[in-house]
Design a protein around this motif. Structure first.
Motif, short mmCIF file in Angstrom:
data_model
loop_
_atom_site.label_atom_id
_atom_site.label_comp_id
_atom_site.label_asym_id
_atom_site.label_seq_id
_atom_site.Cartn_x
_atom_site.Cartn_y
_atom_site.Cartn_z
N PRO A 176 0.42 66.86 43.72
CA PRO A 176 -1.30 67.68 44.07
C PRO A 176 -1.50 66.56 45.95
CG PRO A 176 -0.99 66.60 42.39
CD PRO A 176 -0.05 66.47 42.48
N LEU A 177 -0.83 65.45 46.03
CA LEU A 177 -1.04 64.41 46.98
C LEU A 177 -0.45 65.71 48.26
CD1 LEU A 177 -1.33 61.27 46.10
CD2 LEU A 177 -3.37 62.89 46.21
N LEU A 178 0.52 65.93 48.08
CA LEU A 178 1.54 66.05 49.10
C LEU A 178 1.48 68.22 49.41
CD1 LEU A 178 4.99 65.13 47.51
CD2 LEU A 178 3.65 64.43 50.04
N LYS A 199 -7.11 67.92 42.26
CA LYS A 199 -5.71 67.47 40.49
C LYS A 199 -6.18 66.01 41.27
CE LYS A 199 -4.45 71.93 39.93
NZ LYS A 199 -3.63 72.74 41.12
N TRP A 200 -5.73 65.30 41.82
CA TRP A 200 -5.66 63.26 41.73
C TRP A 200 -7.07 62.67 41.10
CZ3 TRP A 200 -0.87 61.43 41.98
CH2 TRP A 200 -0.80 60.22 42.60
N ASP A 201 -6.66 62.08 40.05
CA ASP A 201 -8.06 61.37 40.12
C ASP A 201 -8.01 59.56 39.79
OD1 ASP A 201 -6.75 61.70 37.37
OD2 ASP A 201 -7.88 62.45 36.54
N ARG A 202 -6.65 59.10 40.18
CA ARG A 202 -7.00 58.30 40.18
C ARG A 202 -7.37 57.04 40.64
NH1 ARG A 202 -0.71 56.14 41.82
NH2 ARG A 202 -0.11 56.75 39.27
N ASP A 203 -8.23 55.87 39.87
CA ASP A 203 -9.37 55.26 40.63
C ASP A 203 -8.46 53.95 40.52
OD1 ASP A 203 -9.65 54.57 38.19
OD2 ASP A 203 -11.85 54.91 38.05
N ALA A 204 -7.11 53.63 40.28
CA ALA A 204 -7.36 52.16 39.97
C ALA A 204 -5.87 52.23 39.92
CB ALA A 204 -7.68 51.24 38.81
N VAL A 205 -5.27 50.94 40.01
CA VAL A 205 -3.35 50.58 40.21
C VAL A 205 -3.41 49.09 38.95
CG1 VAL A 205 -2.66 52.54 41.53
CG2 VAL A 205 -2.89 49.75 41.94
N TYR A 206 -2.44 49.34 38.44
CA TYR A 206 -2.06 47.66 37.83
C TYR A 206 -0.76 46.91 38.32
CZ TYR A 206 -0.62 44.61 33.66
OH TYR A 206 -0.67 43.50 33.21
N TYR A 207 -0.95 45.85 38.84
CA TYR A 207 0.33 45.33 39.34
C TYR A 207 0.50 43.48 38.44
CZ TYR A 207 2.76 42.45 42.87
OH TYR A 207 4.05 41.68 43.39
N GLU A 264 -2.39 60.50 54.48
CA GLU A 264 -3.00 60.63 52.94
C GLU A 264 -3.44 59.01 52.68
OE1 GLU A 264 -3.50 62.72 50.46
OE2 GLU A 264 -4.80 60.98 49.96
N THR A 265 -4.48 58.82 52.41
CA THR A 265 -5.44 57.70 51.84
C THR A 265 -5.41 56.86 50.60
OG1 THR A 265 -7.58 57.90 51.87
CG2 THR A 265 -6.97 57.43 53.82
N GLU A 266 -5.29 58.11 49.16
CA GLU A 266 -4.80 57.72 47.47
C GLU A 266 -4.50 56.24 47.63
OE1 GLU A 266 -7.28 58.94 45.74
OE2 GLU A 266 -8.37 60.13 47.01
N MET A 267 -4.09 55.45 46.44
CA MET A 267 -3.33 54.71 46.20
C MET A 267 -2.28 55.61 45.41
SD MET A 267 -5.84 51.15 45.12
CE MET A 267 -6.80 51.96 43.76
N VAL A 268 -0.97 55.38 45.55
CA VAL A 268 0.56 55.60 44.82
C VAL A 268 0.95 54.20 45.20
CG1 VAL A 268 -0.20 58.41 46.22
CG2 VAL A 268 1.32 56.07 47.25
N GLN A 269 2.46 54.70 44.21
CA GLN A 269 3.05 53.70 43.32
C GLN A 269 4.37 54.03 43.53
OE1 GLN A 269 0.32 51.69 39.73
NE2 GLN A 269 0.89 49.71 42.03
N ASN A 270 4.73 52.96 43.35
CA ASN A 270 6.52 53.33 43.85
C ASN A 270 6.70 53.98 41.84
OD1 ASN A 270 6.48 50.58 42.40
ND2 ASN A 270 7.80 49.49 43.06
N LEU A 271 6.11 52.89 41.20
CA LEU A 271 5.83 54.24 39.91
C LEU A 271 6.08 55.78 40.17
CD1 LEU A 271 5.69 53.06 37.07
CD2 LEU A 271 2.94 53.77 36.93
#
Ligand code: SGN
Ligand code: CA
Length: 547
Positions: free
Chosen positions: A432-434, A440-448, A400-407
């Motif tokens: 949804p990714l699993l 069903k996954w639409d995240r396009d950015a993550v915050y740090y 899976e290449t989508e950006m996921v986080q420990n969050l």
């Protein structure tokens, strides 16, 4: 006082709201077990499933081969306790308050094991927590105090403190296996957190791995001799360079007496070696020392004869090899031990209904940019390994290449167990990714957002936004500098293009988006200032001389 009471009341409410009806409990004997495996500072570059050229990790790889590997799993704040707080609460560190290793964790907050426990799961935690307090919501635990020791480690347990002889990675695994074999309640599903100390600094492998890995040589990363040209002030002033900040004794296992004799300025004095050489070695029994000594002698003899004539380039190369030998030696034990647990799941028939997660509390530099340690938003420390095996639900060998986080972990695990996550958690369930339902996954950015400065390694405070294509970072304390990296054209992040007019539009767009993300996650300039002040007074109170 009032606030505290309110927090407790909210916590109780959340626990109640998430408890399923009695009927549901009885109906779902097949709720999946969860085995959450986490190592400390395990870089994805040191896992063969991630294409490592440094080491084979056949057991950890099984989880990728038999489950899903996330190639863009990241953390929200690349340091130990903050990452753990984010995992446990499902909230960014500016919300859960554990912004750095120093800040105390407010234990009235709800952590996800409590929710599992309240929902009829048997829960346990073995290994490193690094929180300054015992875990909540676990029926059984044995945790290392603080960072813990590699040799003959001490443990905090519900019934007091104890010391167990042996090598920490083996010992934590023995505890985990014993619990699975002898303490598991077969009437209930379990949620077990099996958390390694390894491969945390100072890297100290088991004697046989030390012997094996000190015979090996490893390929150098392209950016080992990075001069930080085209980067900002933060990269230039960070204290995590192998040549200038890695210590001969503490890290490379040169006996402190010899370092003193050689007069090396990069290492502290012998009496300052509490954590380093004499930390682990000082805890070894005579028998254990006898296994380490011949190898230590051969390293030390070579150093004494050759070090005076080495150029800086040769010293850097030598330090890199010593670093990799010890770091990877530690990982080899983690891999063996993960294998022991996976084998037990197979033998016992538990594998089929157990979700197994493998991750790290963050990534790590293995000589890239000349560095060790973590903290920065740059890829090696921003990314973390993540593999999830769930037979029958997650397709074997999926990437899976989508950006996921420990969050996202808390919400994911709760959802996987059929428990509705509390609505104030800030991640997204990865379900949804699993299950392969990517629409069903639409995240396009993550915050740090990283905070721990000024402190060891001197990585400046910064926050940023990361998309598939770009990384925009603001170093806002001590300096006021922005950086932009073009992730597709410059994957090694060697060129800060913030001032390149070709990117002017991108910068405007990303800045706007970053502001939106800060609002979405309830972060703000006011909080930034508040945390600086809190941190300053804590440091002063502790007598730390960074201010
Ligand atoms: C120790 C290490 C540092 C490391 C921090 C935080 N030094 O201070 O290198 O960055 O922990 O690590 S050592 O004396 O232990 O070698 S963390 O994983 O706990 O955040
Ligand atoms: Ca860590």
């Amino acid at each position: 006082m009032k606030v505290r009471f309110l927090q407790v009341a909210i916590g109780v409410l959340i626990l109640c709201a998430c408890s399923p009806q009695k009927e549901e409990k009885e109906q779902s004997p097949k709720r999946p077990n969860i085995l959450f495996i986490m190592s400390d500072d395990h870089a994805y570059q040191a896992i063969s499933a991630y294409g490592s050229e440094l080491i084979e990790t056949p057991n950890i790889d099984r989880l990728a081969n038999e489950g899903m590997r996330f190639s863009n799993a990241t953390v929200t704040n690349s340091i130990c306790a903050p990452s753990r707080a984010t995992i446990l609460t499902g909230k960014h560190t500016h919300i859960n308050g554990k912004i750095d290793n120093l800040m105390p964790f407010d234990t009235t907050q709800v952590t996800f094991p409590q929710i599992f426990q309240a929902n009829g799961y048997q829960t346990a935690m073995f290994g490193k927590l690094h929180f300054g307090n015992n875990p909540k919501g676990v029926d059984d635990f044995m945790i290392l105090p603080g960072q813990g020791y590699y040799l003959n480690p001490d443990f905090n347990t519900p019934s007091g403190d104890t010391t167990i002889m042996g090598y920490v990675t083996d010992v934590i695994t023995d505890l985990t296996l014993t619990w699975l074999k002898e303490k598991r309640d077969e009437e209930k599903p379990f949620m077990m957190m099996y958390m390694h100390k390894a491969p945390h600094r100072p890297w100290w492998p088991r004697p046989d791995k030390f012997a094996e890995f000190t015979k090996k040589q490893f390929p150098e990363p392209e950016s080992l001799f990075d001069d930080y040209k085209n980067r900002g002030t933060a990269a230039k002033t960070a204290e995590m360079n192998l040549l200038t900040h890695m210590m001969y004794s503490h890290d490379s296992k040169i006996r402190p007496e010899l370092v003193e004799k050689m007069g090396d300025k990069a290492s502290p004095k012998v009496e300052e070696f509490e954590n380093g050489f004499y930390g682990p070695y000082g805890r070894a029994t005579e028998e254990q020392k006898a296994l380490y000594d011949p190898i230590l002698d051969s390293i030390n003899n070579w150093f004494e004869q050759n070090w005076p004539s080495l150029t800086d380039e040769e010293k850097m190369k030598w330090k890199y090899q010593r670093y990799m030998q010890d770091y990877l030696g530690c990982i080899s034990s983690v891999d063996d031990n993960v294998g022991r647990v996976l084998d037990y799941l197979d033998e016992s028939g538990l594998a089929e209904n157990t979700i197994v997660v493998y991750t790290s509390d963050q990534g790590f530099y293995l000589g890239e940019h000349g560095w060790f340690d973590k903290r920065f938003i740059y890829d090696e420390s921003f990314k973390t390994p993540l593999m999830v095996r769930w037979p029958g639900t997650v397709k074997a060998g999926a990437v899976e290449t989508e950006m996921v986080q420990n969050l996202d972990f808390a919400q994911t695990l709760l959802s996987a167990a059929g428990i509705a996550p509390p609505s104030d958690m800030q991640g997204e369930s990865l379900m949804p990714l699993l299950v392969g339902d990517r629409e069903k996954w639409d995240r396009d950015a993550v915050y740090y957002h990283y905070y721990e400065y000024p402190s060891v390694h001197m990585v400046k405070r910064h926050y940023g936004i990361v998309t598939e294509e770009y990384k925009l970072v603001h170093f806002y304390f001590d300096v006021d500098e922005w950086e932009l990296y073009d992730r597709l054209n410059d994957p090694q992040e060697m060129n800060n293009v913030i001032d390149d007019s070709a990117y002017a539009e991108v910068v405007d767009e990303l800045k706007a988006k970053l502001t939106e993300l800060r609002v979405k996650y309830k972060d703000s300039p006011e909080l930034d200032s508040l945390f600086i002040e809190k941190y300053r007074s804590l440091q002063v109170e502790k007598g730390n001389d960074f201010w």
